[in-house]
Design a protein around this motif. Structure first.
Motif, PDB file in Angstrom:
ATOM      1  N   SER A 132     137.677 -61.173 -10.448  1.00 18.92           N
ATOM      2  CA  SER A 132     138.201 -61.052 -11.715  1.00 18.92           C
ATOM      3  C   SER A 132     137.024 -60.318 -12.602  1.00 18.92           C
ATOM      4  O   SER A 132     137.232 -59.732 -13.463  1.00 18.92           O
ATOM      5  N   LEU A 133     135.589 -60.444 -11.860  1.00 14.92           N
ATOM      6  CA  LEU A 133     134.637 -59.642 -12.704  1.00 14.92           C
ATOM      7  C   LEU A 133     134.113 -58.412 -12.109  1.00 14.92           C
ATOM      8  O   LEU A 133     133.462 -57.476 -12.627  1.00 14.92           O
ATOM      9  N   ALA A 134     134.832 -58.070 -10.998  1.00 19.24           N
ATOM     10  CA  ALA A 134     134.294 -56.863 -10.233  1.00 19.24           C
ATOM     11  C   ALA A 134     134.245 -55.539 -10.911  1.00 19.24           C
ATOM     12  O   ALA A 134     133.582 -54.712 -10.684  1.00 19.24           O
ATOM     13  N   ARG A 135     135.565 -55.163 -11.709  1.00 17.43           N
ATOM     14  CA  ARG A 135     135.570 -54.173 -12.272  1.00 17.43           C
ATOM     15  C   ARG A 135     134.658 -53.943 -13.436  1.00 17.43           C
ATOM     16  O   ARG A 135     134.440 -52.940 -14.244  1.00 17.43           O
ATOM     17  N   PHE A 136     134.056 -54.757 -13.865  1.00 21.21           N
ATOM     18  CA  PHE A 136     132.946 -54.845 -14.986  1.00 21.21           C
ATOM     19  C   PHE A 136     131.514 -54.299 -14.511  1.00 21.21           C
ATOM     20  O   PHE A 136     130.675 -54.155 -15.401  1.00 21.21           O
ATOM     21  N   LEU A 137     131.390 -54.158 -13.489  1.00 20.57           N
ATOM     22  CA  LEU A 137     130.109 -53.910 -12.766  1.00 20.57           C
ATOM     23  C   LEU A 137     129.906 -52.499 -12.163  1.00 20.57           C
ATOM     24  O   LEU A 137     130.835 -51.848 -11.856  1.00 20.57           O
ATOM     25  N   ALA A 138     129.018 -51.726 -12.533  1.00 22.33           N
ATOM     26  CA  ALA A 138     128.660 -50.614 -12.011  1.00 22.33           C
ATOM     27  C   ALA A 138     127.226 -50.220 -11.850  1.00 22.33           C
ATOM     28  O   ALA A 138     126.182 -50.978 -12.491  1.00 22.33           O
ATOM     29  N   TYR A 139     126.887 -49.180 -11.080  1.00 20.51           N
ATOM     30  CA  TYR A 139     125.650 -48.795 -10.568  1.00 20.51           C
ATOM     31  C   TYR A 139     124.762 -48.562 -12.096  1.00 20.51           C
ATOM     32  O   TYR A 139     125.196 -47.974 -12.921  1.00 20.51           O
TER      33      TYR A 139
END
Length: 222
Positions: A132-139
């Motif tokens: 549920s949180l993966a899409r909010f993370l970026a390099y």
């Protein structure tokens, strides 16, 4: 509001149930560093491992304070249901520097430490993040881990099968300099331990603006 810059480490030294059923929360007594509570008042907010809590009692001379944590909060966080070392951060004052990033003190999910290994003089912390949180993370984006503001150095999406079987959506890699390891409770992390995660506040608004709202269309068409 908080910054994710830890102002001290404390220790949960006593836990008192607030009732005799699973619906009841607990009162935690924490030992803080000497002098830490000198500018604290009853009702002030202190983030404990990234979770914003209210001071309900304190003893400045003994450097101890109490918080009440509900059953709901206990269910949605990690590390607040047992005695042990925790990160502390007082609420941000209007005159203070924003040294980390904007942190609300609301835990979005619980990750799991996959590895914590030395790389040169630093430590590489790899954490599995809920789907549920993966899409909010970026390099090079920001994330809060047990209350500590950190920079994501790598995001690796899990395969469909692995994600389905574990409930995690990606793995993130974070570099910790010696100062961070020595001055926060992250130093006690080991593979398999669970950690509190809070995503970047800006990412929440970007996701909301890009989402389709009934009757409104997309943000681009408004």
């Amino acid at each position: 509001m908080f910054t994710g810059i830890i102002t001290g480490t404390g220790h949960i030294c006593h836990i008192t149930p607030l009732g005799d059923t699973a619906a009841h929360g607990k009162r935690l007594t924490l030992q803080a560093p000497a002098g830490y509570l000198d500018d604290v008042a009853l009702g002030d907010s202190i983030a404990i491992n990234g979770a914003c809590m209210t001071v309900v009692a304190f003893d400045p001379q003994a450097s101890t304070f109490d918080i009440d944590i509900s059953a709901e909060s206990l269910d949605k966080t990690s590390g607040l249901d047992r005695e042990g070392l925790v990160n502390l951060e007082k609420a941000l004052g209007a005159h203070e520097r924003l040294g980390g990033h904007i942190v609300s003190g609301h835990v979005d999910g619980i990750g799991m430490v996959r590895s914590f290994d030395a790389v040169g003089e630093s430590q590489e912390l790899r954490i599995l993040v809920p789907r549920s949180l993966a899409r909010f993370l970026a390099y090079k984006g920001s994330i809060t881990v047990n209350g500590v503001s950190l920079t994501v150095n790598r995001v690796t999406d899990l395969s469909g099968q692995e994600a389905a079987s574990t409930g995690y959506g990606c793995e993130i890699s974070i570099n910790l300099i010696p100062h961070t390891v020595q001055n926060t409770a992250l130093r006690v992390l080991e593979p398999g331990m669970r950690v509190n995660l809070e995503i970047d506040l800006i990412a929440r608004y970007v996701e909301r603006m890009l989402a389709v709202s009934p009757g409104l269309g997309t943000a681009a068409s408004c």
